[in-house]
Design a protein around this motif. Structure first.
Motif, PDB file in Angstrom:
ATOM      1  N   ASP A  75       0.841  -1.206   0.000  1.00 28.76           N
ATOM      2  CA  ASP A  75       0.000   0.000   0.000  1.00 28.76           C
ATOM      3  C   ASP A  75       0.872   1.251   0.000  1.00 28.76           C
ATOM      4  OD1 ASP A  75      -2.240  -1.654   0.127  1.00 28.76           O
ATOM      5  OD2 ASP A  75      -2.526  -1.364   2.289  1.00 28.76           O
ATOM      6  N   LEU A  76       1.935   1.222   0.796  1.00 31.86           N
ATOM      7  CA  LEU A  76       2.842   2.371   0.854  1.00 31.86           C
ATOM      8  C   LEU A  76       3.550   2.569  -0.485  1.00 31.86           C
ATOM      9  CD1 LEU A  76       3.963   4.639   2.608  1.00 31.86           C
ATOM     10  CD2 LEU A  76       5.704   3.050   3.440  1.00 31.86           C
ATOM     11  N   ASP A  77       3.954   1.481  -1.123  1.00 27.54           N
ATOM     12  CA  ASP A  77       4.568   1.598  -2.452  1.00 27.54           C
ATOM     13  C   ASP A  77       3.612   2.273  -3.433  1.00 27.54           C
ATOM     14  OD1 ASP A  77       6.938   0.379  -1.673  1.00 27.54           O
ATOM     15  OD2 ASP A  77       6.379  -1.594  -2.437  1.00 27.54           O
ATOM     16  N   GLU A  78       2.338   1.939  -3.350  1.00 28.26           N
ATOM     17  CA  GLU A  78       1.332   2.541  -4.245  1.00 28.26           C
ATOM     18  C   GLU A  78       1.171   4.035  -3.947  1.00 28.26           C
ATOM     19  OE1 GLU A  78      -1.390   3.088  -7.212  1.00 28.26           O
ATOM     20  OE2 GLU A  78      -0.036   1.400  -6.902  1.00 28.26           O
ATOM     21  N   ILE A  79       1.163   4.379  -2.679  1.00 27.78           N
ATOM     22  CA  ILE A  79       1.046   5.789  -2.285  1.00 27.78           C
ATOM     23  C   ILE A  79       2.261   6.576  -2.765  1.00 27.78           C
ATOM     24  CG2 ILE A  79       1.106   7.325  -0.274  1.00 27.78           C
ATOM     25  CD1 ILE A  79      -0.569   5.098   1.180  1.00 27.78           C
ATOM     26  N   GLU A  80       3.426   5.958  -2.658  1.00 27.70           N
ATOM     27  CA  GLU A  80       4.679   6.634  -2.980  1.00 27.70           C
ATOM     28  C   GLU A  80       5.089   6.416  -4.437  1.00 27.70           C
ATOM     29  OE1 GLU A  80       5.741   8.815  -1.067  1.00 27.70           O
ATOM     30  OE2 GLU A  80       4.881   8.265   0.856  1.00 27.70           O
ATOM     31  N   ARG A  81       4.137   6.520  -5.341  1.00 28.86           N
ATOM     32  CA  ARG A  81       4.463   6.383  -6.765  1.00 28.86           C
ATOM     33  C   ARG A  81       5.433   7.487  -7.181  1.00 28.86           C
ATOM     34  NH1 ARG A  81      -1.052   6.025  -9.846  1.00 28.86           N
ATOM     35  NH2 ARG A  81      -1.874   6.862  -7.917  1.00 28.86           N
ATOM     36  N   GLY A  82       6.381   7.115  -8.041  1.00 32.99           N
ATOM     37  CA  GLY A  82       7.413   8.061  -8.452  1.00 32.99           C
ATOM     38  C   GLY A  82       8.638   7.997  -7.555  1.00 32.99           C
ATOM     39  N   TYR A  83       8.556   7.162  -6.548  1.00 32.33           N
ATOM     40  CA  TYR A  83       9.685   6.934  -5.647  1.00 32.33           C
ATOM     41  C   TYR A  83      10.117   5.477  -5.772  1.00 32.33           C
ATOM     42  CZ  TYR A  83       8.598  11.195  -2.933  1.00 32.33           C
ATOM     43  OH  TYR A  83       8.373  12.483  -2.523  1.00 32.33           O
ATOM     44  N   GLU A  84      11.386   5.252  -5.473  1.00 28.98           N
ATOM     45  CA  GLU A  84      11.948   3.905  -5.433  1.00 28.98           C
ATOM     46  C   GLU A  84      12.311   3.597  -3.985  1.00 28.98           C
ATOM     47  OE1 GLU A  84      16.088   1.760  -6.884  1.00 28.98           O
ATOM     48  OE2 GLU A  84      15.542   3.715  -7.690  1.00 28.98           O
ATOM     49  N   ARG A  85      11.894   2.438  -3.520  1.00 31.15           N
ATOM     50  CA  ARG A  85      12.213   2.022  -2.150  1.00 31.15           C
ATOM     51  C   ARG A  85      13.633   1.461  -2.123  1.00 31.15           C
ATOM     52  NH1 ARG A  85       9.924  -2.998   0.249  1.00 31.15           N
ATOM     53  NH2 ARG A  85       8.373  -2.844  -1.395  1.00 31.15           N
ATOM     54  N   ARG A  86      14.454   1.986  -1.178  1.00 26.96           N
ATOM     55  CA  ARG A  86      15.835   1.525  -1.021  1.00 26.96           C
ATOM     56  C   ARG A  86      16.144   1.336   0.458  1.00 26.96           C
ATOM     57  NH1 ARG A  86      19.112   6.125  -4.366  1.00 26.96           N
ATOM     58  NH2 ARG A  86      17.842   6.084  -6.257  1.00 26.96           N
ATOM     59  N   HIS A  87      17.194   0.587   0.713  1.00 23.61           N
ATOM     60  CA  HIS A  87      17.677   0.436   2.081  1.00 23.61           C
ATOM     61  C   HIS A  87      18.729   1.506   2.359  1.00 23.61           C
ATOM     62  CE1 HIS A  87      15.568  -3.252   2.934  1.00 23.61           C
ATOM     63  NE2 HIS A  87      15.941  -3.709   1.757  1.00 23.61           N
ATOM     64  N   VAL A  88      18.661   2.058   3.563  1.00 23.84           N
ATOM     65  CA  VAL A  88      19.628   3.052   4.013  1.00 23.84           C
ATOM     66  C   VAL A  88      20.053   2.684   5.433  1.00 23.84           C
ATOM     67  CG1 VAL A  88      18.736   4.949   2.590  1.00 23.84           C
ATOM     68  CG2 VAL A  88      17.800   4.583   4.885  1.00 23.84           C
ATOM     69  N   VAL A  89      21.131   3.287   5.884  1.00 25.77           N
ATOM     70  CA  VAL A  89      21.546   3.138   7.281  1.00 25.77           C
ATOM     71  C   VAL A  89      21.206   4.439   7.987  1.00 25.77           C
ATOM     72  CG1 VAL A  89      23.500   2.812   8.843  1.00 25.77           C
ATOM     73  CG2 VAL A  89      23.372   1.513   6.702  1.00 25.77           C
ATOM     74  N   ILE A  90      20.368   4.320   9.002  1.00 21.56           N
ATOM     75  CA  ILE A  90      19.981   5.489   9.794  1.00 21.56           C
ATOM     76  C   ILE A  90      20.612   5.370  11.175  1.00 21.56           C
ATOM     77  CG2 ILE A  90      17.864   5.964   8.537  1.00 21.56           C
ATOM     78  CD1 ILE A  90      17.632   4.327  11.906  1.00 21.56           C
ATOM     79  N   GLU A  91      20.627   6.479  11.875  1.00 19.94           N
ATOM     80  CA  GLU A  91      21.160   6.514  13.236  1.00 19.94           C
ATOM     81  C   GLU A  91      20.059   7.021  14.162  1.00 19.94           C
ATOM     82  OE1 GLU A  91      24.192   9.498  15.438  1.00 19.94           O
ATOM     83  OE2 GLU A  91      24.994   8.535  13.627  1.00 19.94           O
ATOM     84  N   HIS A  92      19.737   6.251  15.182  1.00 15.96           N
ATOM     85  CA  HIS A  92      18.709   6.661  16.143  1.00 15.96           C
ATOM     86  C   HIS A  92      19.172   7.897  16.909  1.00 15.96           C
ATOM     87  CE1 HIS A  92      16.009   3.125  15.931  1.00 15.96           C
ATOM     88  NE2 HIS A  92      17.112   2.520  15.511  1.00 15.96           N
ATOM     89  N   HIS A  93      18.265   8.883  17.035  1.00 16.67           N
ATOM     90  CA  HIS A  93      18.610  10.084  17.811  1.00 16.67           C
ATOM     91  C   HIS A  93      18.917   9.736  19.260  1.00 16.67           C
ATOM     92  CE1 HIS A  93      16.421  12.920  14.867  1.00 16.67           C
ATOM     93  NE2 HIS A  93      17.699  13.198  14.820  1.00 16.67           N
TER      94      HIS A  93
END
Length: 165
Positions: A75-93
């Motif tokens: 569902d989120l992929d459908e909402i976010e049309r025009g975007y590509e889902r990728r993996h990233v490394v985030i840092e918790h605040h």
């Protein structure tokens, strides 16, 4: 799936209107990226995007969500049309711990550096930054983003209702 939201989906009321199976984990930072509003939305206005940066001080703050239901991811992929889902490394605040999360990047054919967001869209991003207590300097920078008025009255009214205005 852990989802790093940096745009309008940081505002949990908006995201929960779109998806019902999300849990806020906390806030995080995506280093060596910068926030832009140059993704062409279906309404023709500028939407958020993150772009990699070689500058070590560039970073994007956001909200980390847990999406437990695989259908919700689609569902989120459908909402976010025009975007590509990728993996990233985030840092918790809170802890400084790094981990992998999913993040959406605008596809090259929908990027236009001349775009300006509608006021209500920028306000969703800003509301999410306030809701999750992102750093004051970051909120100040978001509030300085130039906007334009959405000419579509009904769309603008629906957005303002979600914002609570």
């Amino acid at each position: 799936m852990k989802y790093f939201a940096y745009g309008s989906n940081m505002f949990s009321r908006r995201l929960r209107k779109r998806l019902d199976s999300v849990i806020v984990i906390g806030t995080a930072i995506l280093r060596r990226h910068r926030l832009t509003f140059h993704k062409r939305g279906r309404d023709g206005s500028g939407k958020c995007n993150v772009v990699p940066s070689a500058h070590p001080d560039d970073h994007v703050h956001g909200v980390l969500y847990l999406i437990g239901d695989p259908e919700t991811i689609h569902d989120l992929d459908e909402i976010e049309r025009g975007y590509e889902r990728r993996h990233v490394v985030i840092e918790h605040h809170a802890s400084g711990v790094e981990e992998r999360a999913t993040c959406y990047f605008a596809e090259p054919d929908v990027i236009d550096d001349e775009l300006i967001p509608f006021g209500w869209y920028r306000d969703f991003v800003l509301a999410g930054a306030h809701e999750h207590d992102l750093p004051p300097g970051y909120r100040k920078a978001l509030s300085a983003i130039p906007t334009r008025k959405d000419p579509h009255h009904e769309r603008r009214s629906k957005a303002l209702a979600i914002l609570g205005e």
